[in-house]
Design a protein around this motif. Sequence first.
Motif, PDB file in Angstrom:
ATOM      1  N   GLN A  13      -1.048   8.954   0.877  1.00 49.66           N
ATOM      2  CA  GLN A  13      -0.648   9.924   0.122  1.00 49.66           C
ATOM      3  C   GLN A  13      -1.752  11.094   0.205  1.00 49.66           C
ATOM      4  OE1 GLN A  13       0.102   8.870  -3.978  1.00 49.66           O
ATOM      5  NE2 GLN A  13       2.540   8.455  -3.433  1.00 49.66           N
ATOM      6  N   ALA A  14      -1.000  12.301  -0.053  1.00 51.84           N
ATOM      7  CA  ALA A  14      -1.906  13.686   0.093  1.00 51.84           C
ATOM      8  C   ALA A  14      -2.996  13.577  -0.954  1.00 51.84           C
ATOM      9  CB  ALA A  14      -0.982  14.992  -0.241  1.00 51.84           C
ATOM     10  N   GLY A  15      -4.157  13.772  -0.685  1.00 54.87           N
ATOM     11  CA  GLY A  15      -5.283  13.754  -1.510  1.00 54.87           C
ATOM     12  C   GLY A  15      -6.160  12.345  -1.333  1.00 54.87           C
ATOM     13  N   MET A  83     -12.371  10.342   6.461  1.00 52.95           N
ATOM     14  CA  MET A  83     -11.161  11.423   6.060  1.00 52.95           C
ATOM     15  C   MET A  83     -10.889  11.490   4.546  1.00 52.95           C
ATOM     16  SD  MET A  83      -8.672  11.191   9.488  1.00 52.95           S
ATOM     17  CE  MET A  83      -7.945   9.726   8.846  1.00 52.95           C
ATOM     18  N   ASN A  84     -11.285  12.381   3.787  1.00 53.48           N
ATOM     19  CA  ASN A  84     -10.924  12.656   2.339  1.00 53.48           C
ATOM     20  C   ASN A  84     -10.118  13.884   2.232  1.00 53.48           C
ATOM     21  OD1 ASN A  84     -12.735  10.269   2.025  1.00 53.48           O
ATOM     22  ND2 ASN A  84     -14.594  11.889   1.843  1.00 53.48           N
ATOM     23  N   SER A  85      -9.608  14.043   0.948  1.00 51.00           N
ATOM     24  CA  SER A  85      -8.787  14.995   0.413  1.00 51.00           C
ATOM     25  C   SER A  85      -7.627  15.257   1.805  1.00 51.00           C
ATOM     26  CB  SER A  85      -9.445  16.251   0.468  1.00 51.00           C
ATOM     27  OG  SER A  85     -10.418  15.998  -0.558  1.00 51.00           O
ATOM     28  N   LEU A  86      -6.895  14.269   2.162  1.00 53.88           N
ATOM     29  CA  LEU A  86      -6.123  14.297   3.212  1.00 53.88           C
ATOM     30  C   LEU A  86      -4.895  15.335   2.713  1.00 53.88           C
ATOM     31  CD1 LEU A  86      -6.330  10.726   4.776  1.00 53.88           C
ATOM     32  CD2 LEU A  86      -6.585  12.776   5.945  1.00 53.88           C
ATOM     33  N   LYS A  87      -4.229  15.903   3.927  1.00 55.35           N
ATOM     34  CA  LYS A  87      -3.233  16.731   3.601  1.00 55.35           C
ATOM     35  C   LYS A  87      -2.150  16.305   4.814  1.00 55.35           C
ATOM     36  CE  LYS A  87      -6.328  20.688   3.018  1.00 55.35           C
ATOM     37  NZ  LYS A  87      -6.994  21.860   3.417  1.00 55.35           N
ATOM     38  N   PRO A  88      -0.940  16.659   4.335  1.00 57.63           N
ATOM     39  CA  PRO A  88       0.377  16.420   5.136  1.00 57.63           C
ATOM     40  C   PRO A  88       0.240  16.927   6.643  1.00 57.63           C
ATOM     41  CG  PRO A  88       1.074  16.962   2.900  1.00 57.63           C
ATOM     42  CD  PRO A  88      -0.313  17.249   2.970  1.00 57.63           C
ATOM     43  N   GLU A  89      -0.912  17.826   6.926  1.00 57.97           N
ATOM     44  CA  GLU A  89      -0.704  18.584   8.007  1.00 57.97           C
ATOM     45  C   GLU A  89      -2.040  17.954   8.931  1.00 57.97           C
ATOM     46  OE1 GLU A  89      -0.850  20.229   5.201  1.00 57.97           O
ATOM     47  OE2 GLU A  89      -2.480  21.915   5.167  1.00 57.97           O
ATOM     48  N   TRP A 112     -10.919   7.512  26.696  1.00 58.08           N
ATOM     49  CA  TRP A 112     -10.291   7.533  25.608  1.00 58.08           C
ATOM     50  C   TRP A 112      -9.632   6.223  24.910  1.00 58.08           C
ATOM     51  CZ3 TRP A 112      -9.105  12.393  23.284  1.00 58.08           C
ATOM     52  CH2 TRP A 112      -9.548  13.543  24.259  1.00 58.08           C
ATOM     53  N   GLY A 113      -9.537   6.319  23.773  1.00 59.28           N
ATOM     54  CA  GLY A 113      -8.917   4.955  23.427  1.00 59.28           C
ATOM     55  C   GLY A 113      -7.180   5.426  23.080  1.00 59.28           C
ATOM     56  N   GLN A 114      -6.780   4.200  22.697  1.00 59.37           N
ATOM     57  CA  GLN A 114      -5.260   4.384  22.651  1.00 59.37           C
ATOM     58  C   GLN A 114      -4.664   5.089  21.474  1.00 59.37           C
ATOM     59  OE1 GLN A 114      -7.033   1.748  21.141  1.00 59.37           O
ATOM     60  NE2 GLN A 114      -5.845   1.371  19.488  1.00 59.37           N
ATOM     61  N   GLY A 115      -5.476   5.276  20.389  1.00 60.35           N
ATOM     62  CA  GLY A 115      -4.864   6.164  19.437  1.00 60.35           C
ATOM     63  C   GLY A 115      -4.433   5.227  18.171  1.00 60.35           C
ATOM     64  N   THR A 116      -4.573   5.987  16.909  1.00 59.85           N
ATOM     65  CA  THR A 116      -4.227   5.306  15.800  1.00 59.85           C
ATOM     66  C   THR A 116      -3.428   6.346  14.973  1.00 59.85           C
ATOM     67  OG1 THR A 116      -5.084   3.970  13.864  1.00 59.85           O
ATOM     68  CG2 THR A 116      -6.392   5.593  14.552  1.00 59.85           C
ATOM     69  N   GLN A 117      -2.267   5.725  14.369  1.00 55.63           N
ATOM     70  CA  GLN A 117      -1.427   6.856  13.733  1.00 55.63           C
ATOM     71  C   GLN A 117      -1.977   7.104  12.247  1.00 55.63           C
ATOM     72  OE1 GLN A 117       1.650   8.535  14.634  1.00 55.63           O
ATOM     73  NE2 GLN A 117       1.396   9.468  12.723  1.00 55.63           N
ATOM     74  N   VAL A 118      -1.977   8.403  11.853  1.00 61.25           N
ATOM     75  CA  VAL A 118      -2.458   8.688  10.432  1.00 61.25           C
ATOM     76  C   VAL A 118      -1.123   9.534   9.928  1.00 61.25           C
ATOM     77  CG1 VAL A 118      -3.769   9.944   8.797  1.00 61.25           C
ATOM     78  CG2 VAL A 118      -4.856   8.348  10.803  1.00 61.25           C
ATOM     79  N   THR A 119      -0.656   8.881   8.880  1.00 57.16           N
ATOM     80  CA  THR A 119       0.543   9.651   8.334  1.00 57.16           C
ATOM     81  C   THR A 119       0.201  10.153   6.729  1.00 57.16           C
ATOM     82  OG1 THR A 119       2.286   8.486   9.716  1.00 57.16           O
ATOM     83  CG2 THR A 119       2.968   9.712   7.763  1.00 57.16           C
ATOM     84  N   VAL A 120       0.171  11.288   6.461  1.00 59.87           N
ATOM     85  CA  VAL A 120      -0.012  11.842   4.876  1.00 59.87           C
ATOM     86  C   VAL A 120       1.313  12.432   4.420  1.00 59.87           C
ATOM     87  CG1 VAL A 120      -1.525  13.339   3.674  1.00 59.87           C
ATOM     88  CG2 VAL A 120      -2.303  12.328   6.035  1.00 59.87           C
ATOM     89  N   SER A 121       1.586  11.781   3.447  1.00 65.61           N
ATOM     90  CA  SER A 121       2.851  11.988   2.724  1.00 65.61           C
ATOM     91  C   SER A 121       2.679  12.976   1.578  1.00 65.61           C
ATOM     92  CB  SER A 121       3.483  10.637   2.086  1.00 65.61           C
ATOM     93  OG  SER A 121       2.919  10.088   1.140  1.00 65.61           O
ATOM     94  N   SER A 122       3.722  13.891   1.278  1.00 62.25           N
ATOM     95  CA  SER A 122       3.381  14.929   0.098  1.00 62.25           C
ATOM     96  C   SER A 122       3.903  14.326  -0.961  1.00 62.25           C
ATOM     97  CB  SER A 122       3.927  16.234   0.627  1.00 62.25           C
ATOM     98  OG  SER A 122       5.386  15.927   0.870  1.00 62.25           O
TER      99      SER A 122
END
Length: 122
Positions: A13-15, A83-89, A112-122
């Motif tokens: 979640q955001a924050g 990563m702290n205080s995450l935002k939807p953006e 490069w690595g393969q990547g990891t998904q980060v999703t921040v909900s509002s």
Amino acid sequence: QVQLVESGGGLVQAGGSLRLSCAASGRTFSSYSMGWFRQAPGKEREFVAVASRSGGNTYYADSVKGRFTISRDSAKNTVYLQMNSLKPEDTAVYYCAASTIWTIRGSSYAYWGQGTQVTVSS
């Protein structure tokens, strides 16, 4: 040759906070500057943070400065992105990368690595 494997992504979640890890193979981890980049859907890849070979120098994109912290543990051949205080953006696929030079230019990173998904909900 360096192989990079990211982990630690997820839904938050955001924050909230997440810590990404990037484990590097090989015995030459300390020879590389390590960077984090991200790519959101429909957008170009963008620089997030970089740590020097020793980890003593770091640099951040303005959009994450004060919220994200890059660090590295040479004993574990691992680089982290707290990563702290995450935002939807901040929602994106996050990639770690290795470069022989100190740079924020993605084109200068050879591994490069393969990547990891980060999703921040509002």
